[in-house]
Design a protein around this motif. Structure first.
Motif, short mmCIF file in Angstrom:
data_model
loop_
_atom_site.label_atom_id
_atom_site.label_comp_id
_atom_site.label_asym_id
_atom_site.label_seq_id
_atom_site.Cartn_x
_atom_site.Cartn_y
_atom_site.Cartn_z
N ALA A 5 0.84 -1.19 0.00
CA ALA A 5 0.00 0.00 0.00
C ALA A 5 0.88 1.24 0.00
CB ALA A 5 -0.91 0.00 1.23
N TYR A 7 1.04 5.21 1.17
CA TYR A 7 0.43 6.22 2.03
C TYR A 7 0.96 7.58 1.61
CZ TYR A 7 -0.76 8.76 6.37
OH TYR A 7 -1.24 9.67 7.29
N ARG A 24 -0.92 1.46 11.97
CA ARG A 24 -2.10 0.65 11.65
C ARG A 24 -1.97 0.04 10.26
NH1 ARG A 24 -5.87 1.78 15.64
NH2 ARG A 24 -5.20 3.63 16.78
N GLY A 25 -1.48 0.84 9.32
CA GLY A 25 -1.33 0.35 7.95
C GLY A 25 -0.30 -0.77 7.86
N LEU A 32 4.20 -1.15 3.38
CA LEU A 32 3.61 0.18 3.30
C LEU A 32 4.70 1.17 2.88
CD1 LEU A 32 0.98 1.85 3.93
CD2 LEU A 32 2.00 2.34 6.16
N LEU A 87 -3.52 4.18 1.16
CA LEU A 87 -4.00 4.43 2.52
C LEU A 87 -4.20 5.92 2.72
CD1 LEU A 87 -4.52 3.50 5.47
CD2 LEU A 87 -2.05 3.69 5.84
#
Ligand SMILES: Nc1ncnc2c1ncn2[C@@H]1O[C@H](COP(=O)(O)OP(=O)(O)O)[C@@H](O)[C@H]1O
Ligand SMILES: [Mg+2]
Length: 161
Positions: A5, A7, A24-25, A32, A87
């Motif tokens: 992901a 961010y 959290r991600g 991430l 995210l």
């Protein structure tokens, strides 16, 4: 298949709200990538390099998080990175309208990339980079809202307590 992901954000400077979201991600995605937007329009307090350094410092202990920079279309960078998710944080309903628009535009541009929204811990739900800078510049106490390395740089940049 491992899910990466992205961010993306301005992170001028990173706050504990950003870090809460990164933590959290990092738990739900295999990897991430925190991506700092090189956006000359926003007239930032910190250079992109400084923001990357700060983010690297605060994420050094999280194994599956990396930090990068990008310009141009965010979804193009997501594709380049092999990221299938983006995210974003929602602090309050007021964030939602703009985030919703961006998510749908990004879906139109890159249907294979899903936007995922997470909420920070309640104690960070009112924290923004802009407010932190503003309160700090007037001598207000921002202890607990930004990490120590960011506070150090803020002091060096705008002076103050
Ligand atoms: N305190 C916070 N808690 C949770 N998410 C946050 C917080 N502050 C910012 N975010 C989210 O982090 C992302 C990046 O924010 P920001 O650095 O302001 O860049 P942008 O210019 O993209 O808004 C956005 O999705 C924003 O909603
Ligand atoms: Mg913002």
């Amino acid at each position: 298949m491992p899910v990466t992901a992205l961010y993306p954000g301005t992170f001028d400077p990173p706050t504990n709200g950003h870090i809460d979201l990164i933590q959290r991600g990092a738990k739900i995605f295999d990897h991430l990538t925190v991506a700092v937007l090189m956006n000359p329009v926003k007239d930032p307090l910190f250079t992109v390099e400084e923001r990357v350094e700060m983010l690297k410092e605060v994420t050094a202990a999280i194994g599956n998080v990396s930090v990068a920079t990008f310009d141009g279309l965010m979804v193009e960078f997501a594709r380049q990175q092999g990221a299938s998710a983006v995210l974003r944080g929602i602090r309050a309903i007021s964030d939602y309208e703009h985030e919703f628009q961006m998510a749908l535009m990004n879906r139109r541009l890159a249907p294979e990339v899903e936007t995922v929204f997470l909420q920070p811990a309640g104690r960070y739900s009112f924290v923004s980079s802009r407010m932190v800078k503003e309160v700090f510049s007037f001598g207000g106490d921002i202890t607990g809202l930004i990490p120590p390395n960011v506070l150090k740089r803020l002091r060096a940049r705008i002076g103050n307590s």
